[in-house]
Design a protein around this motif. Structure first.
Motif, PDB file in Angstrom:
ATOM      1  N   PRO A  27       1.271  -4.262   0.358  1.00 20.18           N
ATOM      2  CA  PRO A  27       1.126  -3.998   1.795  1.00 20.18           C
ATOM      3  C   PRO A  27       2.096  -2.920   2.277  1.00 20.18           C
ATOM      4  CG  PRO A  27       1.198  -6.357   1.380  1.00 20.18           C
ATOM      5  CD  PRO A  27       1.559  -5.688   0.083  1.00 20.18           C
ATOM      6  N   THR A  28       1.634  -2.060   3.144  1.00 21.05           N
ATOM      7  CA  THR A  28       2.391  -1.015   3.860  1.00 21.05           C
ATOM      8  C   THR A  28       2.910   0.101   2.953  1.00 21.05           C
ATOM      9  OG1 THR A  28       4.640  -1.957   3.819  1.00 21.05           O
ATOM     10  CG2 THR A  28       3.128  -2.756   5.552  1.00 21.05           C
ATOM     11  N   GLU A  29       2.465   0.175   1.709  1.00 17.24           N
ATOM     12  CA  GLU A  29       2.922   1.281   0.867  1.00 17.24           C
ATOM     13  C   GLU A  29       1.882   2.397   0.853  1.00 17.24           C
ATOM     14  OE1 GLU A  29       3.562   0.864  -3.342  1.00 17.24           O
ATOM     15  OE2 GLU A  29       1.763  -0.343  -3.636  1.00 17.24           O
ATOM     16  N   GLU A 148      -6.570  -1.357   8.620  1.00 19.71           N
ATOM     17  CA  GLU A 148      -5.457  -1.954   7.874  1.00 19.71           C
ATOM     18  C   GLU A 148      -5.188  -1.191   6.585  1.00 19.71           C
ATOM     19  OE1 GLU A 148      -5.813  -6.319   7.458  1.00 19.71           O
ATOM     20  OE2 GLU A 148      -7.468  -6.137   8.879  1.00 19.71           O
ATOM     21  N   ARG A 175       1.940   4.206   7.867  1.00 19.69           N
ATOM     22  CA  ARG A 175       2.756   3.300   7.058  1.00 19.69           C
ATOM     23  C   ARG A 175       3.782   2.593   7.932  1.00 19.69           C
ATOM     24  NH1 ARG A 175       6.250   5.549   2.104  1.00 19.69           N
ATOM     25  NH2 ARG A 175       7.003   6.893   3.775  1.00 19.69           N
ATOM     26  N   ALA A 176       4.436   3.343   8.831  1.00 19.43           N
ATOM     27  CA  ALA A 176       5.415   2.735   9.741  1.00 19.43           C
ATOM     28  C   ALA A 176       4.754   1.713  10.664  1.00 19.43           C
ATOM     29  CB  ALA A 176       6.105   3.826  10.566  1.00 19.43           C
ATOM     30  N   ASN A 177       3.453   1.869  10.883  1.00 18.61           N
ATOM     31  CA  ASN A 177       2.703   0.965  11.744  1.00 18.61           C
ATOM     32  C   ASN A 177       2.177  -0.258  10.991  1.00 18.61           C
ATOM     33  OD1 ASN A 177       1.654   0.433  14.391  1.00 18.61           O
ATOM     34  ND2 ASN A 177      -0.392   0.995  13.654  1.00 18.61           N
ATOM     35  N   GLY A 178       2.521  -0.375   9.700  1.00 19.78           N
ATOM     36  CA  GLY A 178       2.124  -1.539   8.919  1.00 19.78           C
ATOM     37  C   GLY A 178       0.818  -1.390   8.172  1.00 19.78           C
ATOM     38  N   GLN A 179       0.261  -0.190   8.169  1.00 20.18           N
ATOM     39  CA  GLN A 179      -0.985   0.043   7.439  1.00 20.18           C
ATOM     40  C   GLN A 179      -0.672   0.488   6.006  1.00 20.18           C
ATOM     41  OE1 GLN A 179      -1.817   2.323  11.223  1.00 20.18           O
ATOM     42  NE2 GLN A 179      -3.870   2.347  10.341  1.00 20.18           N
ATOM     43  N   THR A 180      -1.664   0.378   5.146  1.00 25.69           N
ATOM     44  CA  THR A 180      -1.524   0.720   3.727  1.00 25.69           C
ATOM     45  C   THR A 180      -2.415   1.908   3.413  1.00 25.69           C
ATOM     46  OG1 THR A 180      -1.118  -1.619   3.240  1.00 25.69           O
ATOM     47  CG2 THR A 180      -1.686  -0.199   1.377  1.00 25.69           C
TER      48      THR A 180
END
Length: 298
Positions: A27-29, A148, A175-180
């Motif tokens: 996640p988030t990478e 997402e 990515r900073a927003n939590g998306q991958t």
């Protein structure tokens, strides 16, 4: 894992596709999928998205089987294909509104913002666009619903350098927003610039998955050491990881693999005037991975 594959395999008759791909994206990478054309990048992506069925193995996205739960998965991701097709007689805006309606609507002010950032003219018919301008529309449709997961196949193809820089900013922001982000590329600078980890695929097989820093740490580095007096190559020969020692009076050149500890300790027995280290770039490392077995890449 946001993406997970288990021995994912696809054959095209007797032709190779991909073989036993075991892959995990966190996640988030921002995960870079690196390889030249024909290595299996697009086949992997199409199999992940259930556009083609695997010959063996399976893929999970968001923990869901990519075939059994395909509609649910597709609602939650954005995708830019490597062979983007748009409606040529519609304008850029009409294409985007069509895609937005399929998704149940999007925030159109966000679409306008993306278009401005990418310098995309949405008023022209797509048939009048250059390949780079079509690519901008593809990027907007992938980002516009704030998915997402973003799966991007060669995302900067055809883009000019300034637009590429803006795309890199967009990737960092999501990515900073939590998306991958799963980003397929053969652009080595791009992967080095934005990715956390890199998977390298060769002839349909995944041969490495590591951070860019870890891959670089294993690479050959070139060093030059200048001493205040004459030294000989034989005084440094045989040290672990040291290759191709050459000397010119008080100047030594080395190729070093792995730790520099033994070299530094030996050099400390002399008076060092200067030390120059050439950091390997990802292109050199990539060529090393692609060397045939037993072949040495300079």
């Amino acid at each position: 894992m946001i993406i997970q594959t288990e021995r994912l395999t696809k054959h095209y008759g007797k032709s190779r596709g991909i073989i036993d791909i075991d892959l995990g994206v966190r996640p988030t990478e921002v995960f870079g999928f690196l390889g030249p054309n024909g290595a299996g990048k697009s086949t992997t992506i199409r199999t992940l998205l259930d556009f083609i069925r695997p010959s063996a193995g399976r893929a999970l996205i968001f923990g869901l089987d990519s075939h059994e739960r395909v509609l649910e998965i597709h609602k939650r991701l954005g995708y830019l294909p490597g062979d983007l097709a748009l409606y040529p007689k519609l304008t850029g805006e009409q294409n985007l509104r069509y895609f937005a309606n399929l998704r149940g609507g999007v925030d159109w002010s966000f679409v306008r913002d993306l278009a401005e950032r990418l310098d995309a003219d949405l008023s022209k018919q797509v048939k009048n666009y250059s390949s780079g301008n079509r690519q901008k529309i593809g990027l907007i449709q992938a980002f516009m619903h704030k998915p997402e997961l973003l799966i991007l196949d060669e995302p900067t193809s055809g883009l000019d350098p300034l637009v590429q820089q803006e795309f890199y900013k967009m990737v960092q922001e999501v990515r900073a927003n939590g998306q991958t982000v799963f980003l397929s590329s053969h652009n080595l600078h791009e992967v080095e610039r934005v990715c956390d980890r890199v998977g390298i695929i060769r002839e349909g097989k995944l041969i490495a998955v590591e951070t860019v820093a870890e891959i670089k740490a294993k690479a050959l580095r070139r060093l030059e050491i200048y001493f205040d007096g004459q030294v000989t190559a034989s005084q440094f020969a045989g040290l672990p990881g040291i290759r191709n020692v050459a000397n010119e009076n008080s100047h030594l050149r080395f190729t070093v693999e792995g730790s520099l500890d033994a070299l530094v300790k030996r050099a400390a027995e002399f008076t060092v005037i200067n030390l120059v280290s050439e950091q390997p770039n990802l292109e050199e490392i990539f060529l090393t991975f692609y060397a045939k077995e037993g072949e040495h890449v300079q």
